[in-house]
Scaffold this active site. Structure first.
Site, PDB file in Angstrom:
ATOM      1  N   ASP A 129     -10.636  11.026  -5.455  1.00  0.00           N
ATOM      2  CA  ASP A 129     -11.806  11.894  -5.640  1.00  0.00           C
ATOM      3  C   ASP A 129     -11.474  12.984  -6.661  1.00  0.00           C
ATOM      4  O   ASP A 129     -12.158  13.994  -6.723  1.00  0.00           O
ATOM      5  CB  ASP A 129     -12.270  12.511  -4.309  1.00  0.00           C
ATOM      6  CG  ASP A 129     -11.198  13.360  -3.650  1.00  0.00           C
ATOM      7  OD1 ASP A 129     -10.005  13.214  -4.002  1.00  0.00           O
ATOM      8  OD2 ASP A 129     -11.545  14.172  -2.768  1.00  0.00           O
TER       9      ASP A 129
ATOM     10  N   ASP B  64      -2.300  12.053  -3.061  1.00  0.00           N
ATOM     11  CA  ASP B  64      -2.448  13.518  -3.105  1.00  0.00           C
ATOM     12  C   ASP B  64      -2.765  13.937  -4.539  1.00  0.00           C
ATOM     13  O   ASP B  64      -1.997  13.626  -5.453  1.00  0.00           O
ATOM     14  CB  ASP B  64      -1.155  14.195  -2.640  1.00  0.00           C
ATOM     15  CG  ASP B  64      -0.840  13.859  -1.196  1.00  0.00           C
ATOM     16  OD1 ASP B  64      -1.748  13.965  -0.356  1.00  0.00           O
ATOM     17  OD2 ASP B  64       0.301  13.454  -0.911  1.00  0.00           O
TER      18      ASP B  64
ATOM     19  N   GLU C 153       0.855  -1.192   0.000  1.00  0.00           N
ATOM     20  CA  GLU C 153       0.000   0.000   0.000  1.00  0.00           C
ATOM     21  C   GLU C 153       0.889   1.239   0.000  1.00  0.00           C
ATOM     22  O   GLU C 153       1.712   1.432   0.899  1.00  0.00           O
ATOM     23  CB  GLU C 153      -0.937   0.003   1.216  1.00  0.00           C
ATOM     24  CG  GLU C 153      -1.912   1.175   1.158  1.00  0.00           C
ATOM     25  CD  GLU C 153      -3.015   1.090   2.202  1.00  0.00           C
ATOM     26  OE1 GLU C 153      -3.521  -0.026   2.462  1.00  0.00           O
ATOM     27  OE2 GLU C 153      -3.353   2.140   2.761  1.00  0.00           O
TER      28      GLU C 153
ATOM     29  N   ASN D 268       9.507   7.441   1.118  1.00  0.00           N
ATOM     30  CA  ASN D 268       8.924   7.594  -0.205  1.00  0.00           C
ATOM     31  C   ASN D 268       8.970   6.228  -0.899  1.00  0.00           C
ATOM     32  O   ASN D 268       9.986   5.530  -0.812  1.00  0.00           O
ATOM     33  CB  ASN D 268       9.818   8.592  -0.967  1.00  0.00           C
ATOM     34  CG  ASN D 268       9.225   9.046  -2.265  1.00  0.00           C
ATOM     35  OD1 ASN D 268       8.638   8.266  -3.005  1.00  0.00           O
ATOM     36  ND2 ASN D 268       9.403  10.319  -2.558  1.00  0.00           N
TER      37      ASN D 268
ATOM     38  N   LYS E 236      -3.784  21.621  -9.105  1.00  0.00           N
ATOM     39  CA  LYS E 236      -3.367  22.753  -9.951  1.00  0.00           C
ATOM     40  C   LYS E 236      -2.497  22.252 -11.097  1.00  0.00           C
ATOM     41  O   LYS E 236      -1.614  21.411 -10.884  1.00  0.00           O
ATOM     42  CB  LYS E 236      -2.567  23.761  -9.130  1.00  0.00           C
ATOM     43  CG  LYS E 236      -3.418  24.526  -8.148  1.00  0.00           C
ATOM     44  CD  LYS E 236      -2.603  25.587  -7.444  1.00  0.00           C
ATOM     45  CE  LYS E 236      -3.491  26.271  -6.411  1.00  0.00           C
ATOM     46  NZ  LYS E 236      -2.739  26.847  -5.322  1.00  0.00           N
TER      47      LYS E 236
HETATM   48  C1  LIG Z   1      -4.297  12.131   0.602  1.00  0.00           C
HETATM   49  S1  LIG Z   1      -3.385  11.047   1.609  1.00  0.00           S
HETATM   50  C2  LIG Z   1      -4.341   9.532   1.568  1.00  0.00           C
HETATM   51  C3  LIG Z   1      -3.990   8.638   2.700  1.00  0.00           C
HETATM   52  C4  LIG Z   1      -4.776   7.324   2.784  1.00  0.00           C
HETATM   53  N1  LIG Z   1      -4.446   6.444   1.690  1.00  0.00           N
HETATM   54  C5  LIG Z   1      -6.251   7.580   2.838  1.00  0.00           C
HETATM   55  O1  LIG Z   1      -6.966   7.195   1.891  1.00  0.00           O
HETATM   56  O2  LIG Z   1      -6.707   8.144   3.853  1.00  0.00           O
HETATM   57  C6  LIG Z   1      -2.004  10.610   0.576  1.00  0.00           C
HETATM   58  C7  LIG Z   1      -0.860  10.024   1.369  1.00  0.00           C
HETATM   59  O3  LIG Z   1       0.139   9.579   0.466  1.00  0.00           O
HETATM   60  C8  LIG Z   1       1.404   9.897   1.013  1.00  0.00           C
HETATM   61  N2  LIG Z   1       2.361   9.943  -0.098  1.00  0.00           N
HETATM   62  C9  LIG Z   1       2.381  10.829  -1.115  1.00  0.00           C
HETATM   63  N3  LIG Z   1       3.385  10.565  -1.965  1.00  0.00           N
HETATM   64  C10 LIG Z   1       4.021   9.470  -1.468  1.00  0.00           C
HETATM   65  C11 LIG Z   1       5.152   8.726  -1.894  1.00  0.00           C
HETATM   66  N4  LIG Z   1       5.834   9.066  -2.996  1.00  0.00           N
HETATM   67  N5  LIG Z   1       5.534   7.663  -1.161  1.00  0.00           N
HETATM   68  C12 LIG Z   1       4.855   7.338  -0.031  1.00  0.00           C
HETATM   69  N6  LIG Z   1       3.778   8.010   0.419  1.00  0.00           N
HETATM   70  C13 LIG Z   1       3.364   9.065  -0.283  1.00  0.00           C
HETATM   71  C14 LIG Z   1       1.177  11.230   1.717  1.00  0.00           C
HETATM   72  O4  LIG Z   1       2.151  11.490   2.709  1.00  0.00           O
HETATM   73  C15 LIG Z   1      -0.210  11.025   2.308  1.00  0.00           C
HETATM   74  O5  LIG Z   1      -0.161  10.481   3.612  1.00  0.00           O
END
Ligand SMILES: C[S@@+](CC[C@H](N)C(=O)[O-])C[C@H]1O[C@@H](n2cnc3c(N)ncnc32)[C@H](O)[C@@H]1O
Length: 214
Positions: free
Chosen positions: A155, A119, A45, A97, A123
């Site tokens: 979304d 995320d 995940e 990451n 934009k």
């Molecule tokens: C909008 S949140 C969604 C979190 C969770 N999956 C949920 O549905 O509630 C996106 C998450 O992805 C993580 N994230 C973004 N880019 C990432 C990357 N390259 N590697 C690991 N995590 C990442 C962010 O830190 C954040 O916690």
């Protein structure tokens, strides 16, 4: 705390960090031997957020080994706390990451990959920051076993379409297509924090599941 070499623009710590920071000593760095020791089936995940979904699923499906990662510290530490509290042997999370982990993962390794509400960077000038991009999918495709799945939820309609186009480029097959398969419903519901947030804001939610049959 491990600092990622790869650039990342989101939040790195939250309000609960102070309560969880003592668990930092439990964090692991990825190595080839860590991955060699984990038995199949293995599900990755990417972006575990608050860490609750992966912890719950690891509790409920103890035949699957769950591997998760996030750059946001609180969720990774919470998943470690959940894993200790529930004595979970099938949950491994990295505060990194995804790009820093994959070089240690053997090819054809995962049976499934989940990307829930990445995320969206809505934009136009920020879209290149999106995690689920061509380079990542190219690497993930090598790490995914034949017949392995990718499950994606967002979304953001633009992200959804771009992700679907990527799946087509890499010859993934859509599974379980029905008129409702894209929508939020009792079968798609994931109960993650960001799914709940999106529902509260009355956003449209989009889901797909694809299989790599080569
Ligand atoms: C909008 S949140 C969604 C979190 C969770 N999956 C949920 O549905 O509630 C996106 C998450 O992805 C993580 N994230 C973004 N880019 C990432 C990357 N390259 N590697 C690991 N995590 C990442 C962010 O830190 C954040 O916690």
């Amino acid at each position: 705390m491990f600092e990622s070499k790869n650039k990342y623009y989101g939040r790195k710590k939250g309000k609960s960090f102070i309560r969880l920071e003592h668990l930092q000593s439990r964090l692991k760095l990825p190595t080839k031997s860590i991955f060699d020791k984990i038995h199949s089936p293995r599900v990755l995940e990417i972006g575990i957020g608050d860490g609750e979904k992966i912890s719950e699923d690891a509790k409920k499906q103890n035949n699957i080994n769950f591997i998760g990662c996030d750059i946001f510290a609180d969720g990774v530490l919470r998943a470690i706390r959940n894993s200790l509290d529930n004595n979970l042997k099938n949950l491994l999370v990295f505060h990194l990451n995804i790009q820093d982990i994959l070089p240690f993962v053997p090819d054809n390794y995962f049976q499934g990959i989940r990307v829930y509400f990445p995320d969206p960077w809505p934009k136009a000038r920020h879209k290149k920051r999106r995690t689920f991009n061509y380079e990542l999918v190219e690497t993930l495709t090598n790490k995914l076993e034949k017949n392995g799945f990718i499950h994606f939820a967002t979304d953001n309609s633009d992200y959804f379409l771009k992700a679907l186009i990527l799946m087509k480029q890499f010859n993934y097959q859509l599974t379980n297509i029905t008129p409702d398969s894209w929508k939020y419903n009792e079968f798609n519901a994931l109960n993650t924090k960001f799914e709940k947030k999106a529902l509260d804001k009355n956003h449209k939610l989009f889901y797909f599941s694809v299989r790599k049959n080569y």
